[in-house]
Design an enzyme around this catalytic site. Structure first.
Site, mmCIF file in Angstrom:
data_model
loop_
_atom_site.group_PDB
_atom_site.id
_atom_site.type_symbol
_atom_site.label_atom_id
_atom_site.label_comp_id
_atom_site.label_asym_id
_atom_site.label_seq_id
_atom_site.Cartn_x
_atom_site.Cartn_y
_atom_site.Cartn_z
ATOM 1 N N ASP A 73 0.776 -1.236 0.000
ATOM 2 C CA ASP A 73 0.000 0.000 0.000
ATOM 3 C C ASP A 73 0.813 1.294 0.000
ATOM 4 O OD1 ASP A 73 -2.459 1.302 -0.045
ATOM 5 O OD2 ASP A 73 -2.558 1.491 2.120
ATOM 6 N N CYS A 123 -27.575 -6.242 -5.464
ATOM 7 C CA CYS A 123 -27.385 -5.616 -4.148
ATOM 8 C C CYS A 123 -26.745 -4.238 -4.295
ATOM 9 C CB CYS A 123 -26.505 -6.500 -3.269
ATOM 10 S SG CYS A 123 -26.146 -5.796 -1.646
ATOM 11 N N CYS A 174 -24.147 -1.140 -0.039
ATOM 12 C CA CYS A 174 -22.982 -0.293 0.202
ATOM 13 C C CYS A 174 -23.167 1.091 -0.398
ATOM 14 C CB CYS A 174 -21.709 -0.949 -0.339
ATOM 15 S SG CYS A 174 -21.707 -1.248 -2.127
ATOM 16 N N CYS A 200 -24.004 5.035 2.180
ATOM 17 C CA CYS A 200 -22.977 6.081 2.206
ATOM 18 C C CYS A 200 -23.564 7.420 2.667
ATOM 19 C CB CYS A 200 -22.335 6.243 0.831
ATOM 20 S SG CYS A 200 -21.040 7.501 0.793
ATOM 21 N N CYS A 230 -15.934 11.180 -0.078
ATOM 22 C CA CYS A 230 -15.795 10.014 0.805
ATOM 23 C C CYS A 230 -15.280 10.444 2.182
ATOM 24 C CB CYS A 230 -14.839 9.011 0.169
ATOM 25 S SG CYS A 230 -14.440 7.591 1.217
ATOM 26 N N CYS A 276 -21.967 -5.009 3.856
ATOM 27 C CA CYS A 276 -21.856 -5.982 2.771
ATOM 28 C C CYS A 276 -22.320 -7.370 3.230
ATOM 29 C CB CYS A 276 -20.405 -6.065 2.282
ATOM 30 S SG CYS A 276 -20.166 -7.276 0.953
#
Length: 345
Positions: free
Chosen positions: A133, A190, A193, A197, A213, A247
């Site tokens: 990362d 689905c 998610c 938000c 976000c 989820c």
């Protein structure tokens, strides 16, 4: 190399990874174009590094031409509790699950190096590079190409046998290893998610506008957070887990194996008033070994001030008073905004 691949998976899982897959460096030919469109739309916000070295980020062969295989590994950090419960405790701070334990960069990288050393021992002369990362590597598309899971509508990786609470690591190697079949998307109709938000950060399924976000706003965004998003922050002071937590595939989430990644007691539900009082030295001491440390005291306390403003508790105004004259303009602005919110109650 089939036998080596099988032994590699067994060793990596023994070392603590929950899933391992292999792909070729050219397995995600559309990654560069997808990244380019994301940056061109400005959806990366202040994350200028996403627009840098795009050739490397979009094509692993450009990053390391000698690489012949990419080994993608997943490590679970599944929470032991419902991460959405804290959102109802408005005088307490909600910290993203991944940041409640030890810094995953350190934990995962050490484990990757252990697997890498084993691989070199099995194949003298082989070369490796490990990434967690911090390098221009698009881990999620590569993980899908390696069969670990797929990028869901929230753009995070999830798997039918993993859920979505996973960290990803990569080992690039000069070895020719047999690749795994890529995973395909299983989100179906689905949209939990997307609907959960708080800031409508998904302009469409599988697309994220980071500028909206909460994870981006509380961690990456410098300066005052736009007023249109401040109330939606609630008591989230570092990251946001809403889209991950809802989820349905998490019913198959794998238990976290490394206790260093489980939540510290003092980070499960810390009092906002205590966090608002942190100076730089106290902040560094409290978050030593935590990924939270990298955003610095000023950005952190800015977030805490917004959370206090959203708390609905006038008794917390006393914690804001010293921050109105803070040396950081964004902290001072956040404190003034928060006090104005509490005065309305």
């Amino acid at each position: 190399m089939k036998d080596l691949g099988a032994r590699l998976r067994a060793f990596a899982q023994e070392a603590g990874f929950v899933k391992v897959g292999i792909c070729r460096p050219d397995a995600v030919p559309d990654a560069g174009a997808r990244l380019g469109a994301f940056v061109e739309a400005g959806h990366h916000g202040q994350m200028a590094w996403m627009g840098e070295r795009m050739a490397w980020r979009g094509d692993p062969r450009a990053l390391w031409p000698e690489a012949r295989s990419i080994i993608m590994l997943a490590e679970s950090y599944s929470p032991e509790h419902d991460p959405l419960e804290i959102l109802e405790r408005r005088d307490r701070a909600a910290i993203s699950v991944y940041a409640q334990g030890r810094d995953y960069h350190d934990v995962v990288k050490k484990r990757l190096k252990r697997v890498g050393r084993w691989l070199i021992e099995q194949s003298p002369g082989a070369e490796i590079k490990v990434f967690v990362d911090t390098a221009p590597v698009m881990e999620k598309p590569l993980a899908q190409a390696a069969g670990l899971g797929w990028q869901g509508k929230h753009t995070n990786l999830l798997g039918r046998d993993l859920g979505n609470w996973v960290f990803l690591g990569a080992i690039f190697t000069t070895l020719e290893l047999a690749p795994d079949a890529p995973e395909v998307e299983h989100c179906g109709s689905c949209r939990k998610c997307l609907d959960v938000c708080p800031t409508n950060a998904f302009p469409a399924p599988f697309k994220l506008d980071a500028r909206r976000c909460i994870s981006y706003l509380t961690i990456e965004h410098r300066g005052p957070i736009p007023e249109e998003f401040r109330a939606a922050l609630g008591n989230r002071i570092y990251g946001c887990d809403d889209c991950l937590a809802v989820c349905p595939w998490n019913k198959f989430a794998v238990e976290a194996r490394d206790q260093r990644l489980t939540a510290r007691d003092d980070l499960r539900a810390p009092a906002l008033a205590d966090l608002a009082a942190l100076d730089d030295a106290a902040f560094r001491e409290r978050f030593s070994g935590s990924p939270i440390k990298r955003i610095g005291r000023d950005r952190f306390v800015r977030n805490v001030a917004y959370a206090i403003g959203n708390s609905g508790n006038p008794d917390l105004a006393a914690a804001l008073a010293p921050l109105r004259d803070d040396s950081d303009p964004a902290v001072a602005d956040a404190a003034s905004w928060a006090l104005s919110q509490l005065k309305r109650i």
